[in-house]
Design an enzyme around this catalytic site. Structure first.
Site, PDB file in Angstrom:
ATOM      1  N   ALA A  69       0.834  -1.205   0.000  1.00 47.39           N
ATOM      2  CA  ALA A  69       0.000   0.000   0.000  1.00 47.39           C
ATOM      3  C   ALA A  69       0.870   1.257   0.000  1.00 47.39           C
ATOM      4  O   ALA A  69       0.633   2.186  -0.786  1.00 47.39           O
ATOM      5  CB  ALA A  69      -0.930  -0.002   1.212  1.00 47.39           C
ATOM      6  N   TYR A  70       1.866   1.272   0.856  1.00 50.36           N
ATOM      7  CA  TYR A  70       2.765   2.437   0.945  1.00 50.36           C
ATOM      8  C   TYR A  70       3.445   2.712  -0.394  1.00 50.36           C
ATOM      9  O   TYR A  70       3.421   3.847  -0.901  1.00 50.36           O
ATOM     10  CB  TYR A  70       3.797   2.172   2.029  1.00 50.36           C
ATOM     11  N   ALA A  71       4.042   1.685  -0.987  1.00 49.09           N
ATOM     12  CA  ALA A  71       4.773   1.872  -2.238  1.00 49.09           C
ATOM     13  C   ALA A  71       3.833   2.241  -3.381  1.00 49.09           C
ATOM     14  O   ALA A  71       4.213   2.994  -4.285  1.00 49.09           O
ATOM     15  CB  ALA A  71       5.560   0.606  -2.580  1.00 49.09           C
TER      16      ALA A  71
END
Length: 259
Positions: free
Chosen positions: A163-165
């Site tokens: 999700a972050y990337a």
């Protein structure tokens, strides 16, 4: 003392890469506005450090402002606070450099990503960058610079950070579109993509856990983990006249991780 000092606004400037960037800009004679979410004391400490650096050079100014990148509804109010700070501290209604650095992380395997964490990461890393930049455009001087902070993980995949990337991947696409649309005003827009850096991000894992340090070191061409002083000076250089012909680019600063 400069009559018209350059002014940079750095979100998430109270710690880590934001703090380091603020200090390196101050050393180059740039005034700074740093934002913080939770620790006003940490942000004020950065302000004092920047002022101390400035006094050794040409006498800089710096201020700290509260900003919660997860609170999209508060962006209008924050933009007004920035405008007031510019008028009160610098007697101007414009600034020169925007560094979209504020960040958060919620590590989880792909199958365990929650909607709440997804929404928070989207707000902090993507949605807030879109709408904060949009609201600050009338205050950003023609010929100014914007730096969006991404991650090396848009190029290589590490389990637990999908999700972050993904949000950072969106930022890299956004950077190119911003560069095209803001180019007529002479505003350059670039994204930097740091690799693992020894800060309190990711729970301080790169800084504090030997096994993580060993893993990063073994997979990095330059044979060590990154430190804030690898990143802050680079951002400062992007905001200098030396980089005036650079726009719409993704620039990885990772020491050559996972080549």
């Amino acid at each position: 003392m400069s009559i018209n000092p350059k002014i940079a606004l750095i979100t998430g400037g109270s710690r880590g890469l934001g703090r380091n960037t603020a200090l390196h800009l101050a050393r180059r004679g740039v005034d700074v506005i740093v934002t913080y979410q939770t620790s006003e004391a940490a942000a004020q400490a950065v302000v004092e450090e920047c002022l101390a650096v400035g006094r050794k050079a040409v006498g800089r100014k710096a201020v700290a402002l509260h900003y919660d990148a997860n609170h999209i509804a508060g962006i209008d109010e924050f933009a007004a606070v920035v405008q007031q700070a510019l008028a009160t501290t610098w007697n101007t209604d414009q600034f020169d450099f925007l560094v979209n650095n504020a960040g958060a992380h919620a590590p989880a395997p792909f199958g365990e990503i929650t909607e709440a964490d997804f929404d928070r990461l989207s707000n902090v890393h993507f949605k807030s960058v879109v709408f904060l930049t949009q609201k600050l455009l009338p205050l950003l001087r023609d010929g100014g610079r914007i730096v969006n902070v991404s991650t090396s993980m848009t190029r290589h995949a590490n389990a637990g950070s999908a999700a972050y990337a993904s949000m950072k991947g969106a930022i890299e696409v956004l950077t190119r579109f911003m560069a095209v649309e803001l180019g007529p005003r002479g505003i350059s827009v670039n994204a930097i993509a740091p690799g693992p850096v020894a800060t309190d991000f990711f729970g301080g894992a790169v800084r504090d856990i030997p096994q993580v340090q060993e893993f990063v070191t073994a997979n990095t061409a330059l044979g060590r983990t990154g430190v804030p002083d690898d990143i802050g000076p680079f951002i400062a250089s992007l905001l200098s006249d030396d980089s005036r012909w650079l726009s719409g680019q993704r620039l990885e600063i990772s020491g050559g991780i996972f080549l």
